[in-house]
Structure formats: structure tokens, C-alpha cells
Design a protein around this motif. Structure first.
Motif, PDB file in Angstrom:
ATOM      1  N   UNK A  80      81.011  62.853  69.295  1.00  0.00           N
ATOM      2  CA  UNK A  80      79.789  62.144  69.707  1.00  0.00           C
ATOM      3  C   UNK A  80      79.424  62.420  71.165  1.00  0.00           C
ATOM      4  N   UNK A  81      80.348  62.932  71.937  1.00  0.00           N
ATOM      5  CA  UNK A  81      80.080  63.224  73.351  1.00  0.00           C
ATOM      6  C   UNK A  81      79.381  64.568  73.558  1.00  0.00           C
ATOM      7  N   UNK A  82      79.260  65.362  72.501  1.00  0.00           N
ATOM      8  CA  UNK A  82      78.584  66.652  72.619  1.00  0.00           C
ATOM      9  C   UNK A  82      77.095  66.466  72.338  1.00  0.00           C
ATOM     10  N   UNK A  83      76.289  66.829  73.283  1.00  0.00           N
ATOM     11  CA  UNK A  83      74.848  66.606  73.152  1.00  0.00           C
ATOM     12  C   UNK A  83      74.169  67.596  72.216  1.00  0.00           C
ATOM     13  N   UNK A  84      74.803  68.735  71.949  1.00  0.00           N
ATOM     14  CA  UNK A  84      74.132  69.752  71.137  1.00  0.00           C
ATOM     15  C   UNK A  84      74.457  69.682  69.644  1.00  0.00           C
TER      16      UNK A  84
ATOM     17  N   UNK B  17      72.567  65.553  63.985  1.00  0.00           N
ATOM     18  CA  UNK B  17      73.008  64.429  63.155  1.00  0.00           C
ATOM     19  C   UNK B  17      73.725  64.932  61.904  1.00  0.00           C
ATOM     20  N   UNK B  18      73.247  66.030  61.350  1.00  0.00           N
ATOM     21  CA  UNK B  18      73.864  66.591  60.152  1.00  0.00           C
ATOM     22  C   UNK B  18      75.288  67.075  60.439  1.00  0.00           C
ATOM     23  N   UNK B  19      75.476  67.702  61.596  1.00  0.00           N
ATOM     24  CA  UNK B  19      76.818  68.169  61.964  1.00  0.00           C
ATOM     25  C   UNK B  19      77.763  66.986  62.164  1.00  0.00           C
ATOM     26  N   UNK B  20      77.290  65.937  62.809  1.00  0.00           N
ATOM     27  CA  UNK B  20      78.119  64.738  62.982  1.00  0.00           C
ATOM     28  C   UNK B  20      78.449  64.111  61.633  1.00  0.00           C
TER      29      UNK B  20
END
Length: 129
Positions: free
Chosen positions: A92-96, A99-102
Motif C-alpha cells: 500500500x505504500x507504493x504509489x504506482x 487498485x487491481x494490482x493491490x
């Protein structure tokens, strides 16, 4: 105690003192300096990931967190849960990341434990009104 265990203890002490950069230095050189036994690979990657994360290297940390998960097949289920939970949280700390990847990362956690049957309480007595 083998060479890995000795180095790992040094890293743990540095980590406890929040000296993450020093821990990273040791961990970075460790594969060149010693042979890391196969059954300790996940511990190495976990330690490296945690030092990198708390040292401010989030993206690189996640790469090693993923390696820790991949090598932890023989670790306890509790340890595997912690590894994957950290991976989910830190992602969650990666801005790039989209939502689908998370979502895919979190679904991966769910899939990891599908084969574990929850404990069934067979002698459960229900009381009350």
C-alpha cells in the motif's frame, strides 16, 4: 551455530537498535561472504526486506518480501501468514500500484491458505435464549 546464524544475530541486534543502514550493509554482502543454507533463505529475505522497508527503501523491500514468501514453503503457517500479511500491507505504500494490482496481492493471500481446514468445535454447547 552456523555462519548464517551468527550473521543473522548481528543483524537482529542492529535492527533492535534501529540501525537499519548498517543491517542493510551486512545483508547486502551476506550472500558473497557466506553460504546461506536453503532452509534459511526465507529468513534472509525477510530480514533484508524489513531492514530495507524501515530504512526507507519501500519498493526494493517488497521485492525481497516476495522472495521471502516464495522461499518460506517449509516455514510454519504462522510465519507464512506474517510474511504475506507484511507484503500486503507494505504494498500500500507504493504509489504506482493500481487498485487491481493491490486486489491481486490480497487475493493471493487468500489463496495461500485455501487448503487449511478451520478447526471445528464438535462438542460446542449453545446456551442462552
Amino acid at each position: 551455530m552456523n555462519d548464517f546464524e551468527l550473521q543473522y544475530k548481528k543483524v537482529q541486534k542492529l535492527y533492535a537498535k534501529r540501525q537499519y543502514k548498517k543491517a542493510i550493509t551486512i545483508l547486502k554482502k551476506m550472500p558473497e561472504d557466506i553460504v546461506i543454507p536453503e532452509n534459511y533463505q526465507w529468513m534472509y529475505y525477510k530480514a533484508y526486506a524489513m531492514a530495507l522497508f524501515f530504512g526507507g527503501y519501500t519498493e526494493e523491500s517488497l521485492m525481497y518480501q516476495r522472495k521471502a514468501i516464495d522461499y518460506a514453503k517449509d516455514a510454519s503457517i504462522e510465519e507464512q501468514r506474517i510474511l504475506y500479511s507484511n507484503y500486503c500491507m507494505y504494498s500500500h505504500y507504493l504509489s504506482d500500484l493500481t487498485d487491481e494490482q493491490l486486489r491481486d496481492i490480497h487475493f493471493g493471500y487468500d489463496q495461500l491458505f485455501r487448503d487449511i481446514v478451520p478447526y471445528q468445535h464438535t462438542n460446542l454447547i449453545v446456551t442462552g435464549k
